[in-house]
Design a protein around this motif. Structure first.
Motif, PDB file in Angstrom:
ATOM      1  N   ASP A  67     -83.595 -76.304 -46.854  1.00 45.58           N
ATOM      2  CA  ASP A  67     -83.434 -75.262 -47.868  1.00 45.58           C
ATOM      3  C   ASP A  67     -83.496 -75.893 -49.266  1.00 45.58           C
ATOM      4  OD1 ASP A  67     -80.917 -76.423 -48.380  1.00 45.58           O
ATOM      5  OD2 ASP A  67     -79.840 -74.953 -47.161  1.00 45.58           O
ATOM      6  N   THR A  68     -83.334 -75.064 -50.266  1.00 41.80           N
ATOM      7  CA  THR A  68     -83.468 -75.549 -51.647  1.00 41.80           C
ATOM      8  C   THR A  68     -82.497 -76.684 -51.941  1.00 41.80           C
ATOM      9  OG1 THR A  68     -84.192 -73.357 -52.374  1.00 41.80           O
ATOM     10  CG2 THR A  68     -83.376 -74.860 -54.068  1.00 41.80           C
ATOM     11  N   HIS A  69     -81.277 -76.566 -51.468  1.00 41.51           N
ATOM     12  CA  HIS A  69     -80.282 -77.619 -51.695  1.00 41.51           C
ATOM     13  C   HIS A  69     -80.676 -78.906 -50.988  1.00 41.51           C
ATOM     14  CE1 HIS A  69     -76.463 -79.639 -52.228  1.00 41.51           C
ATOM     15  NE2 HIS A  69     -76.313 -79.733 -50.917  1.00 41.51           N
ATOM     16  N   ALA A  89     -95.493 -86.050 -58.631  1.00 43.22           N
ATOM     17  CA  ALA A  89     -95.383 -85.097 -57.523  1.00 43.22           C
ATOM     18  C   ALA A  89     -94.190 -84.160 -57.669  1.00 43.22           C
ATOM     19  CB  ALA A  89     -95.282 -85.852 -56.202  1.00 43.22           C
ATOM     20  N   ARG A  90     -93.307 -84.410 -58.619  1.00 44.20           N
ATOM     21  CA  ARG A  90     -92.191 -83.480 -58.832  1.00 44.20           C
ATOM     22  C   ARG A  90     -92.663 -82.116 -59.318  1.00 44.20           C
ATOM     23  NH1 ARG A  90     -88.443 -88.379 -61.184  1.00 44.20           N
ATOM     24  NH2 ARG A  90     -87.712 -89.060 -59.119  1.00 44.20           N
ATOM     25  N   ARG A  91     -93.923 -82.026 -59.712  1.00 46.20           N
ATOM     26  CA  ARG A  91     -94.501 -80.739 -60.113  1.00 46.20           C
ATOM     27  C   ARG A  91     -94.975 -79.921 -58.913  1.00 46.20           C
ATOM     28  NH1 ARG A  91     -98.965 -82.089 -64.534  1.00 46.20           N
ATOM     29  NH2 ARG A  91     -98.986 -79.796 -64.660  1.00 46.20           N
ATOM     30  N   ILE A  92     -94.994 -80.522 -57.725  1.00 43.06           N
ATOM     31  CA  ILE A  92     -95.466 -79.855 -56.518  1.00 43.06           C
ATOM     32  C   ILE A  92     -94.298 -79.136 -55.847  1.00 43.06           C
ATOM     33  CG2 ILE A  92     -96.530 -80.202 -54.251  1.00 43.06           C
ATOM     34  CD1 ILE A  92     -97.813 -82.736 -55.333  1.00 43.06           C
ATOM     35  N   SER A  93     -94.489 -77.906 -55.434  1.00 48.06           N
ATOM     36  CA  SER A  93     -93.439 -77.149 -54.747  1.00 48.06           C
ATOM     37  C   SER A  93     -93.258 -77.665 -53.328  1.00 48.06           C
ATOM     38  CB  SER A  93     -93.799 -75.667 -54.703  1.00 48.06           C
ATOM     39  OG  SER A  93     -94.883 -75.456 -53.814  1.00 48.06           O
ATOM     40  N   LYS A 111     -86.960 -84.601 -51.585  1.00 44.62           N
ATOM     41  CA  LYS A 111     -88.324 -84.200 -51.925  1.00 44.62           C
ATOM     42  C   LYS A 111     -89.141 -85.392 -52.417  1.00 44.62           C
ATOM     43  CE  LYS A 111     -90.919 -80.893 -54.761  1.00 44.62           C
ATOM     44  NZ  LYS A 111     -91.391 -81.750 -55.848  1.00 44.62           N
ATOM     45  N   ASP A 112     -88.522 -86.296 -53.144  1.00 45.56           N
ATOM     46  CA  ASP A 112     -89.236 -87.483 -53.623  1.00 45.56           C
ATOM     47  C   ASP A 112     -89.692 -88.357 -52.455  1.00 45.56           C
ATOM     48  OD1 ASP A 112     -88.884 -86.789 -56.304  1.00 45.56           O
ATOM     49  OD2 ASP A 112     -87.012 -87.915 -56.481  1.00 45.56           O
ATOM     50  N   ILE A 113     -88.837 -88.508 -51.441  1.00 45.61           N
ATOM     51  CA  ILE A 113     -89.246 -89.314 -50.283  1.00 45.61           C
ATOM     52  C   ILE A 113     -90.396 -88.637 -49.548  1.00 45.61           C
ATOM     53  CG2 ILE A 113     -88.539 -90.083 -47.989  1.00 45.61           C
ATOM     54  CD1 ILE A 113     -85.936 -90.956 -49.092  1.00 45.61           C
ATOM     55  N   ALA A 167     -79.842 -87.887 -45.151  1.00 44.94           N
ATOM     56  CA  ALA A 167     -79.479 -87.241 -46.416  1.00 44.94           C
ATOM     57  C   ALA A 167     -79.153 -85.767 -46.230  1.00 44.94           C
ATOM     58  CB  ALA A 167     -80.616 -87.392 -47.423  1.00 44.94           C
ATOM     59  N   THR A 168     -79.720 -85.158 -45.185  1.00 46.89           N
ATOM     60  CA  THR A 168     -79.504 -83.727 -44.947  1.00 46.89           C
ATOM     61  C   THR A 168     -78.603 -83.481 -43.734  1.00 46.89           C
ATOM     62  OG1 THR A 168     -81.549 -83.582 -43.631  1.00 46.89           O
ATOM     63  CG2 THR A 168     -81.709 -83.112 -46.001  1.00 46.89           C
ATOM     64  N   ASP A 169     -77.909 -84.521 -43.304  1.00 48.29           N
ATOM     65  CA  ASP A 169     -76.929 -84.414 -42.208  1.00 48.29           C
ATOM     66  C   ASP A 169     -77.546 -83.900 -40.917  1.00 48.29           C
ATOM     67  OD1 ASP A 169     -74.799 -85.246 -43.925  1.00 48.29           O
ATOM     68  OD2 ASP A 169     -74.682 -83.219 -44.737  1.00 48.29           O
ATOM     69  N   ARG A 170     -78.694 -84.439 -40.582  1.00 50.74           N
ATOM     70  CA  ARG A 170     -79.362 -84.082 -39.335  1.00 50.74           C
ATOM     71  C   ARG A 170     -79.459 -85.302 -38.427  1.00 50.74           C
ATOM     72  NH1 ARG A 170     -81.118 -80.410 -43.037  1.00 50.74           N
ATOM     73  NH2 ARG A 170     -81.703 -78.336 -42.265  1.00 50.74           N
TER      74      ARG A 170
END
Length: 281
Positions: free
Chosen positions: A32-34, A95-99, A48-50, A161-164
């Protein structure tokens, strides 16, 4: 082909790309967004950077090795780790400009192309050096295996990082550990010892195994088996091993979790293993 006996037996990682790729895409589609904004173990990089960095790996692999296109080179007197840090940061910033949806779509397309590319290669021909294994050119099988460990490691970073739950089934982790151990001969290169001296590294758990490094007349060489009477033995669990090899933990932290006996020069040197392009700067 130049004799590369010192690397140990070949690893065929080609089938693994087609199995890891959909698992990675499925993971990203759950975020999700978070989650996309969460920090990771890579300083200054979000989840997102990774993911964007993995896309850069895909595009770089296809451009250089499939399309034979070489556009970016180190500057004069720029060491490889510094060069890679620079171009990686440049890519991630852009790439931070990419959704996230576009990023996932691109990773799906080019991740599948990378898996297809690796199925076409001859594993036995000599390719580029794998820096952490030494300066010599190495068979393509090691480059392919190294590529797989790169994708696996970044997926692990996102999962944590996302607790998975991590992708740590032996199907994936066993070849990762086997690949990482190919750094041992280079790791021991400055350790002087009589010919025939052996170091045994044991990794416990379902994905583990035993590797023996032997001092030959010219260099240290790896075997994928236990030694009969090793001069030193280092035992680590699988989780500690992959984190050590990717510098998720330090050699000192790994030593506190390890068991060892025999020549402490050898076991201490082995704890310096690193199986990524990395510098202490």
């Amino acid at each position: 082909m130049t004799d590369t006996f010192w690397l140990g037996p070949a690893i065929d990682a080609r089938p693994l790309f087609a199995r890891q790729q959909p698992a990675f895409i499925d993971l990203l589609r759950q975020l999700d967004t978070h989650d996309w904004r969460r920090p990771t173990v890579c300083p200054g990089w979000s989840v997102k950077d990774i993911a964007a960095h993995v896309l850069a790996d895909h595009l770089g692999r296809l451009s250089r090795h499939r399309d034979r296109f070489h556009a970016t080179q180190p500057r004069d007197d720029e060491e490889l780790p510094v060069f890679l840090d620079r171009i990686n940061d440049q890519w991630v910033t852009a790439a931070r400009r990419i959704s996230p949806p576009i990023l996932v779509e691109l990773l799906t397309i080019y991740g599948e192309q990378v898996a297809t590319f690796w199925r076409t290669v001859d594993l036995d021909v000599l390719g580029e050096p794998v820096q952490w294994a030494g300066p010599e050119r190495v068979p393509v099988w090691l480059d392919a295996a190294r590529d797989f460990t790169e994708y696996w490691t970044h997926e692990q970073q996102i999962r944590e990082a996302t607790d998975r739950q991590g992708l740590t089934d032996p199907e994936f982790l066993a070849p990762v550990l086997d690949t990482f151990m190919r750094a041992l001969p280079h790791t021991l290169r400055e350790v002087n010892a009589p010919e025939g001296t052996t170091l045994e590294v044991r990794v416990t758990g379902p994905a583990g195994g035993t590797w023996t490094c032997t001092r030959t007349s010219s260099r240290w060489a790896l075997q994928r088996q236990a030694g009969s009477h090793p001069d030193a033995c280092l035992e680590l669990d699988a989780d500690t091993t992959w984190r050590l090899c990717t510098r998720g933990i330090s050699p000192e932290q790994a030593a506190s979790r390890a068991r060892s006996h025999g020549d402490q020069r050898l076991t201490a040197a082995a704890l310096g293993i690193v199986s990524i392009v990395w510098s202490e700067r």
